[in-house]
Enzyme design. Sequence first.
Site, PDB file in Angstrom:
ATOM      1  N   LYS A  32      -7.324 -10.302  11.933  1.00  9.89           N
ATOM      2  CA  LYS A  32      -8.537  -9.968  11.007  1.00  9.89           C
ATOM      3  C   LYS A  32      -9.604 -10.197  11.693  1.00  9.89           C
ATOM      4  CE  LYS A  32      -4.116  -9.028   8.284  1.00  9.89           C
ATOM      5  NZ  LYS A  32      -3.970  -7.967   7.829  1.00  9.89           N
ATOM      6  N   ARG A  67       7.335  -8.039   8.553  1.00 11.99           N
ATOM      7  CA  ARG A  67       8.567  -7.540   8.741  1.00 11.99           C
ATOM      8  C   ARG A  67       9.918  -8.426   9.935  1.00 11.99           C
ATOM      9  NH1 ARG A  67       5.085  -2.266  11.376  1.00 11.99           N
ATOM     10  NH2 ARG A  67       4.196  -3.055   9.644  1.00 11.99           N
TER      11      ARG A  67
HETATM   12  N1  BES Z   1      -0.530  -8.801   4.956  1.00 12.05           N
HETATM   13  C1  BES Z   1      -0.897  -7.419   5.884  1.00 12.05           C
HETATM   14  C2  BES Z   1      -0.977  -6.618   4.470  1.00 12.05           C
HETATM   15  C3  BES Z   1      -1.640  -6.724   3.639  1.00 12.05           C
HETATM   16  C4  BES Z   1      -3.050  -6.458   3.887  1.00 12.05           C
HETATM   17  C5  BES Z   1      -1.320  -7.074   2.640  1.00 12.05           C
HETATM   18  C6  BES Z   1      -3.862  -6.286   2.955  1.00 12.05           C
HETATM   19  C7  BES Z   1      -2.456  -7.174   1.547  1.00 12.05           C
HETATM   20  C8  BES Z   1      -3.310  -6.681   1.423  1.00 12.05           C
HETATM   21  C9  BES Z   1       0.206  -7.468   7.214  1.00 12.05           C
HETATM   22  O1  BES Z   1       0.725  -8.455   7.541  1.00 12.05           O
HETATM   23  C10 BES Z   1      -0.071  -6.764   7.622  1.00 12.05           C
HETATM   24  O2  BES Z   1      -1.269  -7.844   7.854  1.00 12.05           O
HETATM   25  N2  BES Z   1       0.271  -5.410   8.082  1.00 12.05           N
HETATM   26  C11 BES Z   1      -0.857  -4.269   9.023  1.00 12.05           C
HETATM   27  C12 BES Z   1       0.451  -3.219   9.925  1.00 12.05           C
HETATM   28  C13 BES Z   1      -0.063  -3.140  10.617  1.00 12.05           C
HETATM   29  C14 BES Z   1      -0.420  -4.361  12.264  1.00 12.05           C
HETATM   30  C15 BES Z   1       1.411  -2.712  12.036  1.00 12.05           C
HETATM   31  C16 BES Z   1      -1.650  -3.364   8.578  1.00 12.05           C
HETATM   32  O3  BES Z   1      -0.825  -4.041   7.173  1.00 12.05           O
HETATM   33  O4  BES Z   1      -2.581  -3.314   9.156  1.00 12.05           O
HETATM   34 MN    MN Z   2      -0.323  -9.101   9.057  1.00 12.53          MN
END
Ligand code: BES
Ligand code: MN
Length: 497
Positions: A275, A349
């Site tokens: 990230k 997931r």
């Molecule tokens: N934990 C994150 C989602 C999230 C983002 C929660 C901001 C709270 C605040 C999750 O694991 C994630 O990174 N999701 C990705 C999925 C994508 C890579 C398909 C996302 O939402 O960008």
């Molecule tokens: Mn994630």
Amino acid sequence: MKITLHANLDETQEFLALGVFEDDKEVYGGYNKDLAKDLEEALKKKLFSREFGEQYSTKISSLPFRRILILGLGKKEEMSLERLRRSLGKIVRQVSAVKLQKVATNLPALAASARHLSEEAISQATAEGLLLADYNFSKYLAKERQEKRLPLESVSIQWKASAVFEKGLKTGRIIAEAANFVRDLVNEPANVINSVYMEHVAQSIAKTSPKITVKVLNKPDLERLGLCALLGVNAGSANPPKLVFLEYNGAGANAKYTALIGKGITFDSGGYNLKPTNYIEDMKIDMAGAAAVLGTIKVAAQLGVKKNLVGVMALCENMVSATAQRPGDIVKAYNGKTIEIGNTDAEGRLVLADALAYTEEKYKPEVMIDLATLTGACIVALGYYAAGAIGNDENLLASLKEAGMQSGDRVWPLPFFDEYQDWMDGTITDLNNNSLKAKGREAGAITAAVFLGKFVAKAKWVHLDIAGSAYWTIDNDYLQKGATGSGVRVLSYWLLR
Ligand code: BES
Ligand code: MN
Ligand code: ZN
């Protein structure tokens, strides 16, 4: 915080908080002439209107209170439990701002005068609004800074003595305190809270009730059983993966289980799909689903809910290291499905896939509800004031939506259209954890749920994406920036309905 009932406005308190509806003719003339005059003048000079959310602060020499706050309550017919909570939250903020600690108020009585809300619901919402608003995460501040903010000491509610009201207060207190307990867990950083810590919290909750038993699958168990989607996510972490079960027996051995399954990523760095700055900082909150499961089991035990529940926490940490999972890796989940890791940041997931499949096989639950800070896309879709809800059973979805509206911890249905059902299919594997059909981030909250759905066999299932509702970057009347405890309130209302 002591909450007591008092037949009149309790003049031993320091702060008086009163409400006025738009449709009220008379404004407190029967109570105190000076106050009524002051208020009328404020209305005339447009210092204040009676719309919902308006506030007017004054002091009347013929009344003993150090401050008086008048709240606009809007139209009587639009009064709701949520407006009551929000108004009480405004009071808590104002009392704190003037460094007082003792309040008298008539807001619950005014809510009751609207006639479409029951006494027990009003009293429950009263305790919730007050206790949620008074929450503060200050343990890491120096004493001097902590002491600048005084907690509310006592709230005297104008209401005649009533067992029903007391019962509602008690229920509301249990729910709000559990939500605040979850807020503490979510606000704690990832160098404090890891899978081992979360297991300890589960064990300590179990010690408070003979009806709760904790069972844990540790890394060797997970390997033996083949929960490789979950194991892959933890591969780069120095902390062990765990699948923790809290069995709550409230209905005897023959009743079917309801499973509550929480995503418990104690830190989500994104893994090799790291990230970036501005996205990684708050990722300690990625265990909010697991924490909400703990909080809900706590409520069930304290209220003696007559159901069998199994709370499941899928605990991992998504880190980068020489042993971490790579993009392109292929793992086999507990149910035998193969998954290509299209993106290491779509880890929630993966852990939930194994948690859902294993829990369904092991406990044969009639209902499974998972809670997860699963997608940024859900925040884009719904913002902070609702969790996204997707599932395979319309009645279950409707009952959760209803509990969400009642509790103020809203959940809002997203569509689960047929067209999306193959969007998570893989090319060289059964599934890919990152949609190969999406060009960008379209329908991200829905496709994540599509993936989860492939790991549910026949249980009635709802997925709650709490990414936006669990952690706010804004303040509102009774919740502040930071963890909100989302999930606990809606599930508690749902269990009690
Ligand atoms: N934990 C994150 C989602 C999230 C983002 C929660 C901001 C709270 C605040 C999750 O694991 C994630 O990174 N999701 C990705 C999925 C994508 C890579 C398909 C996302 O939402 O960008
Ligand atoms: Mn994630
Ligand atoms: Zn995550």
